[in-house]
Design an enzyme around this catalytic site. Structure first.
Site, PDB file in Angstrom:
ATOM      1  CD  GLU A  32      36.016  35.217  52.964  1.00 41.01           C
ATOM      2  OE1 GLU A  32      37.091  34.952  53.519  1.00 41.01           O
ATOM      3  OE2 GLU A  32      35.664  36.364  52.654  1.00 41.01           O
ATOM      4  CD  GLU A  80      37.470  50.318  33.750  1.00 42.36           C
ATOM      5  OE1 GLU A  80      37.545  50.698  32.560  1.00 42.36           O
ATOM      6  OE2 GLU A  80      36.875  50.962  34.625  1.00 42.36           O
TER       7      GLU A  80
END
EC number: 4.2.1.126
Length: 300
Positions: free
Chosen positions: A116, A85
């Site tokens: 992860e 963004e």
């Protein structure tokens, strides 16, 4: 380790939702709304830490460094979202703010098993970006213990980059691996362990602050207008012209003329009008002022 995970607040059961599967649709919606109201309250005590983190990011930007978000699962996706963004909102280059997720781009839509759990992968991802001491790394983990994130933060510390951690549990493990630690604790989820809910919302709210305030402090904003917006579609062109109106007080037609004359650059258009200078003079002022409109207007 398994028992340690089960003791985390983010893994706990919320007593208010014990009978979730028997509640009406409206009752569940009301409960989730009530629980979501706790999120902003959980952030308030951490505002000093958030401000300290932003100061590190601003320093990195002023040294031509980058902001790198690191996370797994929901946390990683939120980092990628916030980074993406920044390009249309603040006119940044894609490299300036980046989001890395354990497992790579495919992990944005499909879970990558075990990604992860490897701290070396976090470090390697930063090596692949050629991390420098001028950069800032934000490690995101709702649980506060994700190995991928810890590995990344440790490598960043070793390189000398600024390190920030964001967790949704108190006394989080990742807090020990960062220069500035942020711990927001919105409490157990309505759906036990589903940290895409309150924890994810809390993380996104903090990320909003980190990126937005940092951009304000490096001159990407004039008053409260996003004057570095890239007018890449009709909506943004309309917004850009309106910002010129708001900043200068000119009419809509005059704003359109300024926008065109300034090569569709809002900052240039504003400086042209308020300083009464040509396009080239406005561009030179902005260059000398490092893109800060107020500073450009103060120049002679």
């Amino acid at each position: 380790m398994k028992s340690d995970i089960n003791q985390l607040t983010t893994e706990g059961r919320n007593p208010a939702s014990n009978d979730l599967d028997e509640m009406s649709i409206l009752a569940i919606a009301q409960l989730m709304n009530q629980e979501d109201a706790k999120v902003s309250q959980s952030i308030t005590p951490e505002l000093p830490q958030i401000a300290a983190a932003i100061a590190l990011i601003v320093t990195a930007f002023k040294a031509n460094g980058r902001l790198i978000y690191m996370g797994a699962g929901t946390s990683g996706r939120l980092g990628v979202l916030d980074a993406a963004e920044c390009v249309p909102t603040f006119g940044t280059e894609p490299e300036m703010v980046q989001g890395l997720i354990a497992g790579g781009a495919q992990a944005m839509t499909v879970a990558v098993e075990g990604a992860e759990d490897n701290p070396n992968l976090g470090a390697q991802d930063l090596k692949d970006l050629a991390l420098t001491a001028n950069d800032a790394v934000v490690g995101l983990a709702a649980s506060g213990r994700t190995p991928y994130v810890i590995g990344a933060l440790d490598y960043a510390q070793k390189i000398g980059a600024a390190t920030i951690s964001l967790a949704c549990n108190n006394q989080a493990l990742i807090s020990q691996h960062a220069r500035v630690a942020i711990e927001v604790t919105p409490g157990p989820e309505v759906l036990a362990g589903s940290t895409r809910l309150k924890a994810g919302t809390a993380e996104k709210m903090v990320l909003n602050m980190l990126s937005t305030i940092s951009m304000v402090k490096i001159g990407k904003v004039y008053h409260n207008l996003m004057v570095d917006v890239k007018p890449t579609n009709e909506k943004l062109v309309i917004r850009a012209k309106h910002m010129i109106e708001l900043a200068t007080g000119v009419s809509a037609d005059e704003a359109s003329e300024l926008f065109a004359a300034a090569h569709q650059n809002v900052k240039t258009a504003i400086v042209m009008d308020l300083a009464g200078v040509s396009v080239s003079d406005a561009e030179q002022r902005l260059q000398r002022a490092h893109g800060v409109v107020r500073d450009a207007l103060a120049l002679q």
